[in-house]
Design a protein around this motif. Structure first.
Motif, PDB file in Angstrom:
ATOM      1  N   GLU A 124      43.468  33.356  70.508  1.00  0.00           N
ATOM      2  CA  GLU A 124      42.683  33.443  69.276  1.00  0.00           C
ATOM      3  C   GLU A 124      43.381  34.411  68.327  1.00  0.00           C
ATOM      4  N   LYS A 125      43.393  34.069  67.042  1.00  0.00           N
ATOM      5  CA  LYS A 125      43.983  34.940  66.027  1.00  0.00           C
ATOM      6  C   LYS A 125      43.032  35.090  64.858  1.00  0.00           C
ATOM      7  N   HIS A 126      43.032  36.280  64.273  1.00  0.00           N
ATOM      8  CA  HIS A 126      42.240  36.507  63.066  1.00  0.00           C
ATOM      9  C   HIS A 126      43.067  36.105  61.845  1.00  0.00           C
ATOM     10  N   TYR A 127      42.458  35.300  61.001  1.00  0.00           N
ATOM     11  CA  TYR A 127      43.102  34.869  59.759  1.00  0.00           C
ATOM     12  C   TYR A 127      42.224  35.256  58.575  1.00  0.00           C
ATOM     13  N   LEU A 128      42.884  35.474  57.451  1.00  0.00           N
ATOM     14  CA  LEU A 128      42.210  35.575  56.154  1.00  0.00           C
ATOM     15  C   LEU A 128      42.541  34.320  55.366  1.00  0.00           C
ATOM     16  N   GLY A 129      41.523  33.588  54.946  1.00  0.00           N
ATOM     17  CA  GLY A 129      41.714  32.432  54.080  1.00  0.00           C
ATOM     18  C   GLY A 129      41.000  32.667  52.759  1.00  0.00           C
ATOM     19  N   ALA A 130      41.570  32.183  51.670  1.00  0.00           N
ATOM     20  CA  ALA A 130      40.944  32.355  50.353  1.00  0.00           C
ATOM     21  C   ALA A 130      41.207  31.128  49.494  1.00  0.00           C
ATOM     22  N   ILE A 131      40.285  30.871  48.577  1.00  0.00           N
ATOM     23  CA  ILE A 131      40.419  29.755  47.641  1.00  0.00           C
ATOM     24  C   ILE A 131      39.993  30.236  46.260  1.00  0.00           C
ATOM     25  N   TYR A 132      40.739  29.807  45.247  1.00  0.00           N
ATOM     26  CA  TYR A 132      40.491  30.269  43.872  1.00  0.00           C
ATOM     27  C   TYR A 132      40.565  29.069  42.942  1.00  0.00           C
ATOM     28  N   TYR A 133      39.527  28.928  42.127  1.00  0.00           N
ATOM     29  CA  TYR A 133      39.510  27.849  41.138  1.00  0.00           C
ATOM     30  C   TYR A 133      38.810  28.344  39.888  1.00  0.00           C
ATOM     31  N   LEU A 134      39.404  28.086  38.732  1.00  0.00           N
ATOM     32  CA  LEU A 134      38.799  28.425  37.445  1.00  0.00           C
ATOM     33  C   LEU A 134      38.998  27.237  36.523  1.00  0.00           C
ATOM     34  N   SER A 135      37.891  26.643  36.067  1.00  0.00           N
ATOM     35  CA  SER A 135      38.003  25.460  35.222  1.00  0.00           C
ATOM     36  C   SER A 135      38.499  25.832  33.830  1.00  0.00           C
ATOM     37  N   ARG A 136      39.006  24.826  33.147  1.00  0.00           N
ATOM     38  CA  ARG A 136      39.488  25.034  31.773  1.00  0.00           C
ATOM     39  C   ARG A 136      38.296  25.008  30.829  1.00  0.00           C
ATOM     40  N   LEU A 137      37.879  26.187  30.364  1.00  0.00           N
ATOM     41  CA  LEU A 137      36.720  26.296  29.483  1.00  0.00           C
ATOM     42  C   LEU A 137      37.147  26.910  28.154  1.00  0.00           C
ATOM     43  N   PRO A 138      36.410  26.615  27.055  1.00  0.00           N
ATOM     44  CA  PRO A 138      36.715  27.260  25.771  1.00  0.00           C
ATOM     45  C   PRO A 138      36.595  28.776  25.889  1.00  0.00           C
ATOM     46  N   GLU A 139      37.571  29.511  25.329  1.00  0.00           N
ATOM     47  CA  GLU A 139      37.573  30.964  25.438  1.00  0.00           C
ATOM     48  C   GLU A 139      37.704  31.591  24.056  1.00  0.00           C
ATOM     49  N   LEU A 140      37.150  32.814  23.924  1.00  0.00           N
ATOM     50  CA  LEU A 140      37.269  33.528  22.657  1.00  0.00           C
ATOM     51  C   LEU A 140      38.690  34.018  22.441  1.00  0.00           C
ATOM     52  N   TRP A 141      39.360  34.326  23.523  1.00  0.00           N
ATOM     53  CA  TRP A 141      40.752  34.739  23.429  1.00  0.00           C
ATOM     54  C   TRP A 141      41.548  34.050  24.535  1.00  0.00           C
ATOM     55  N   LYS A 142      42.830  33.953  24.324  1.00  0.00           N
ATOM     56  CA  LYS A 142      43.690  33.230  25.238  1.00  0.00           C
ATOM     57  C   LYS A 142      44.397  34.208  26.173  1.00  0.00           C
ATOM     58  N   ASP A 143      44.355  33.924  27.452  1.00  0.00           N
ATOM     59  CA  ASP A 143      45.149  34.647  28.433  1.00  0.00           C
ATOM     60  C   ASP A 143      46.255  33.698  28.872  1.00  0.00           C
ATOM     61  N   GLU A 144      47.463  33.978  28.462  1.00  0.00           N
ATOM     62  CA  GLU A 144      48.573  33.074  28.722  1.00  0.00           C
ATOM     63  C   GLU A 144      49.169  33.236  30.115  1.00  0.00           C
ATOM     64  N   THR A 145      48.650  34.188  30.892  1.00  0.00           N
ATOM     65  CA  THR A 145      49.200  34.402  32.232  1.00  0.00           C
ATOM     66  C   THR A 145      48.948  33.179  33.098  1.00  0.00           C
ATOM     67  N   PRO A 146      49.985  32.566  33.657  1.00  0.00           N
ATOM     68  CA  PRO A 146      49.759  31.418  34.549  1.00  0.00           C
ATOM     69  C   PRO A 146      48.878  31.819  35.728  1.00  0.00           C
ATOM     70  N   LYS A 147      48.014  30.921  36.135  1.00  0.00           N
ATOM     71  CA  LYS A 147      47.078  31.235  37.227  1.00  0.00           C
ATOM     72  C   LYS A 147      47.806  31.514  38.536  1.00  0.00           C
ATOM     73  N   PHE A 148      48.976  30.929  38.708  1.00  0.00           N
ATOM     74  CA  PHE A 148      49.747  31.217  39.915  1.00  0.00           C
ATOM     75  C   PHE A 148      50.009  32.708  40.051  1.00  0.00           C
ATOM     76  N   TYR A 149      50.362  33.343  38.932  1.00  0.00           N
ATOM     77  CA  TYR A 149      50.673  34.773  38.986  1.00  0.00           C
ATOM     78  C   TYR A 149      49.403  35.619  39.097  1.00  0.00           C
ATOM     79  N   ILE A 150      48.307  35.108  38.573  1.00  0.00           N
ATOM     80  CA  ILE A 150      47.034  35.813  38.782  1.00  0.00           C
ATOM     81  C   ILE A 150      46.696  35.833  40.271  1.00  0.00           C
ATOM     82  N   PHE A 151      46.851  34.676  40.914  1.00  0.00           N
ATOM     83  CA  PHE A 151      46.537  34.593  42.340  1.00  0.00           C
ATOM     84  C   PHE A 151      47.544  35.409  43.156  1.00  0.00           C
ATOM     85  N   LYS A 152      48.801  35.366  42.757  1.00  0.00           N
ATOM     86  CA  LYS A 152      49.820  36.186  43.422  1.00  0.00           C
ATOM     87  C   LYS A 152      49.469  37.668  43.306  1.00  0.00           C
ATOM     88  N   GLY A 153      48.905  38.047  42.164  1.00  0.00           N
ATOM     89  CA  GLY A 153      48.475  39.433  41.985  1.00  0.00           C
ATOM     90  C   GLY A 153      47.396  39.831  42.974  1.00  0.00           C
TER      91      GLY A 153
END
Length: 688
Positions: free
Chosen positions: A479-508
């Motif tokens: 038996e091994k302990h694992y950490l699993g995670a999932i991240y999803y953010l839909s494309r919604l209208p925003e007051l300001w634009k964050d140009e950071t690709p989501k890949f790098y947000i998740f990498k962060g």
């Protein structure tokens, strides 16, 4: 269930027991009395009978409990049929013995359909039933009295003088006695005459064969139907009756002839007529297996010093067949107790009648240990806290796996995650293996949240995975302990634009987790996981060991999820916590804030496109110099002025001394040596 005290006294002599005392005694043995009322001078109890105790859905059933509890005799009503006039004129043919284990009947010829006597009407009404006529009332009366449903047919409307018991098949329609025309599912059990269905087995009779004021001859049915079949039919038709309520919980196939004879006896008393002999088809007989019951286990589970003889006495009062062995008892439950099948069931019966109030109250012994939780336990709790701090919500899923999920993730046949351990008794056939990865469950969590309208999903799970790779501990799979995670953010209208690709947000997020535990020498290399996008995924490498991976879900896999979203960006990660723990420093060492400034130099090197930035950064870190404080990649370029198959990588090198301010003269020779070293190492060329 409504229970008349007057009716109960027909079975047991409880004149010396007050209604309040009986109320308490019934409740203490598990037959909770929810209410008591007086109806026309008669005390009526509202008894809550649990679903497993179908034997108590009758006056007789509760009388048996009272008889055992008070150790008083049980009287049975008169149902002996004398003066039979010959064989039954209705034949019986059971076509589906797996659904109908027994079917018995009698004919009563020459009955007079009238109203029922007042005493019967009163007892039916106090039990919540209305009076119809003397024959139908008898079937309802015996159902309440003895707990077994019966049905009376107009014998002259049974075609061919035969009753057949079999499945409906295709396209069957029957109009039931409530006047509703019902289309019957193919696998439902029906009662047929020689031409057509005349009743829905165990639920409701047909209108074409019901007893009416013109009925002269009656065929009386008493049968045992498989509970799961009646439950399925009742659910499919949306039809609940007093009969189906009892049949789907299980009735007594041995004593159904007693209910039949009791009803025939009462019909002859109230409506006249000549009663035939029984017809009785019994293809699947009842057989109870003896259950070993250990004396010491009874005492240990109950927590009381109950003697052997008292156990035996209780079981015999409950009408169980008891055979005494040296170290244990062999107990055979009666046919009406279909809820008893194991030793613990017998122990529960002994505890009920021994008396819960007689079991001594003891404070459980909980040993107090000053030992602190292990390092791994603390780290796992800290990982969970870290995930919550960065906005993730913990998910808890079953440790089971549907092997089809591995197909959905495109995991190849030779992958170790395919070597899943089969469960002997799975809850569902679709989840018959122990999971080797946390990702399928997290993807199901994602799908569920999206269906509920959630459009920002951050979920994580810390749990065990099970590996069947021939490495075992104490005979059990690894038996091994694992950490699993999932991240999803839909494309919604925003007051300001964050140009950071989501890949790098998740990498962060990943980098933050590792930095929280002071893990150094972290690199990211292109991942080959088949369910991740090849251009937006990476393996997590620490000290040249792969401890996990993360990235964007591959478009093909996203399509298989059928999320009904346009180009969904779903990010996953999975980290081997056990491997991660070995890389966490045992103690934290703090360094003073640097007193002296640093000098920064850049390197832009053109290398083969196949070389990864992580490998080049690792080579730069291997250069032997105590003055190199940090190395970071700040640019990747392919395009004009770069030959085909090449790419340019730009690194920033930070130099600092701990005891003095560096000069350009000191840094320059070290930097030239670093440039020469990396060019030789990679075969690259410095760009001007």
């Amino acid at each position: 269930m409504r229970l008349s005290l007057e009716w109960l006294k027909d079975f047991v002599d409880i004149n010396n027991v007050t209604p309040d005392e009986l109320n308490l005694k019934l409740t203490m043995i598990g037959l909770e009395v929810e209410g008591v009322e007086s109806v026309d001078g008669d005390i009526v109890f509202e008894v809550n009978v649990t679903p497993n105790r179908s034997d108590c859905l009758s006056v007789l059933g509760i009388a048996r409990e009272v008889s055992a509890l008070l150790n008083i005799p049980l009287r049975m009503p008169d149902f002996k049929i004398t003066g039979d006039t010959g064989g039954c004129e209705i034949g019986v043919n059971i076509l589906d013995p797996e659904l109908c284990h027994r079917y018995a009947g009698r004919t009563i010829k020459g009955v007079r359909i009238t109203g029922s006597p007042d005493w019967m009407k009163r007892r039916l009404e106090r039990s919540g039933m209305r009076s119809i006529n003397n024959v139908v009332d008898v079937t309802n009366y015996v159902l309440l009295e003895m707990g077994h449903p019966l049905h009376a047919f107009d014998m002259d409307r049974i075609s061919g003088g035969v009753i057949r018991v079999g499945r409906a098949g295709e396209g069957q329609i029957i109009r039931t006695i409530d006047g509703v025309e019902r289309r019957i599912p193919d696998d439902c059990l029906l009662i047929w005459d020689s031409e057509r269905p005349v009743a829905i087995a165990g639920i409701m009779g047909g209108q074409d064969s019901e007893v009416t004021d013109r009925t002269v001859n009656v065929f009386l049915e008493s049968a045992y139907f498989l509970p799961s079949s009646i439950r399925r039919t009742s659910k499919n038709l949306g039809l609940k009756t007093e009969s189906s309520y009892r049949f789907e919980r299980g009735t007594d196939r041995e004593s159904l002839i007693n209910a039949l004879d009791r009803a025939a006896y009462l019909i002859r008393e109230l409506a006249g007529g000549e009663v035939s002999e029984r017809v009785d088809e019994y293809p699947v007989s009842f057989k109870a297996e003896p259950i070993p019951v250990r004396y010491e286990r009874v005492r240990r589970v109950i927590g009381a010093g109950i003697g052997d003889e008292e156990m035996i006495d209780i079981l015999k009062r409950l009408r169980m067949d008891v055979r005494v062995e040296r170290e244990h008892l062999l107990v055979i439950p009666p046919s009406f107790r279909n809820d008893i099948g194991s030793e613990i069931d017998i122990i529960e019966e002994i505890a009920r009648f021994y008396g819960y109030d007689r079991i001594p109250v003891t404070v459980p012994k909980i040993p107090v240990s000053m030992e602190r939780p292990g390092r791994g336990h603390s780290i796992i709790n800290n990982i969970k806290d870290t995930m919550r701090k960065i906005g993730f919500t913990e998910a808890i899923n079953y440790s089971f796996l549907n092997m089809d999920d591995l197909d959905m993730l495109s995991i190849p046949g030779d992958d170790i995650r395919r070597k899943a351990i089969r469960i002997r008794n799975p809850l569902r056939t679709e989840e018959s293996h122990l999971r080797t990865t946390l990702l399928p469950a997290l993807l199901r969590n994602l799908r569920y949240n999206l269906s509920m309208g959630n459009r920002e999903i951050r979920l994580f799970e810390v749990a065990r995975v099970f590996q069947n790779d021939m490495v075992f501990e104490n005979g059990l799979p690894m038996e091994k302990h694992y950490l699993g995670a999932i991240y999803y953010l839909s494309r919604l209208p925003e007051l300001w634009k964050d140009e950071t690709p989501k890949f790098y947000i998740f990498k962060g997020f990943i980098e933050h987790i590792l930095s929280e535990f002071k893990i150094k020498d972290v690199f990211f290399e292109r991942s080959s996981e088949p369910f991740l996008h090849p251009g937006q995924s990476a393996d997590i490498i620490v000290s040249k060991r792969r401890i996990g991976y993360f990235g964007l879900v591959h478009p093909d896999v996203a399509d298989r999820l059928d999320l009904k979203l346009a180009r969904p960006e779903i990010f996953l990660c999975e980290i081997d916590i056990d491997s991660m723990i070995t890389l966490i420093p045992g103690e934290t060492r703090y360094s003073p804030i640097p007193r002296f400034p640093y000098i920064e130099r850049d390197i832009a090197i053109m290398v083969d496109e196949s070389l990864t930035a992580a490998s080049i950064a690792g080579s730069l870190r291997d250069f032997p110099s105590e003055l190199i404080e940090d190395i970071s990649l700040f640019d990747v370029y392919k395009g004009p002025n770069i030959p085909e198959g090449k790419k340019s990588l730009a690194f920033s090198i930070r130099y600092r001394a701990k005891d003095r301010t560096l000069t350009d003269a000191e840094v320059e020779p070290i930097h030239r040596g670093l440039v020469q070293y990396i060019c030789n190492k990679t075969g690259g060329v410095i760009r001007g």
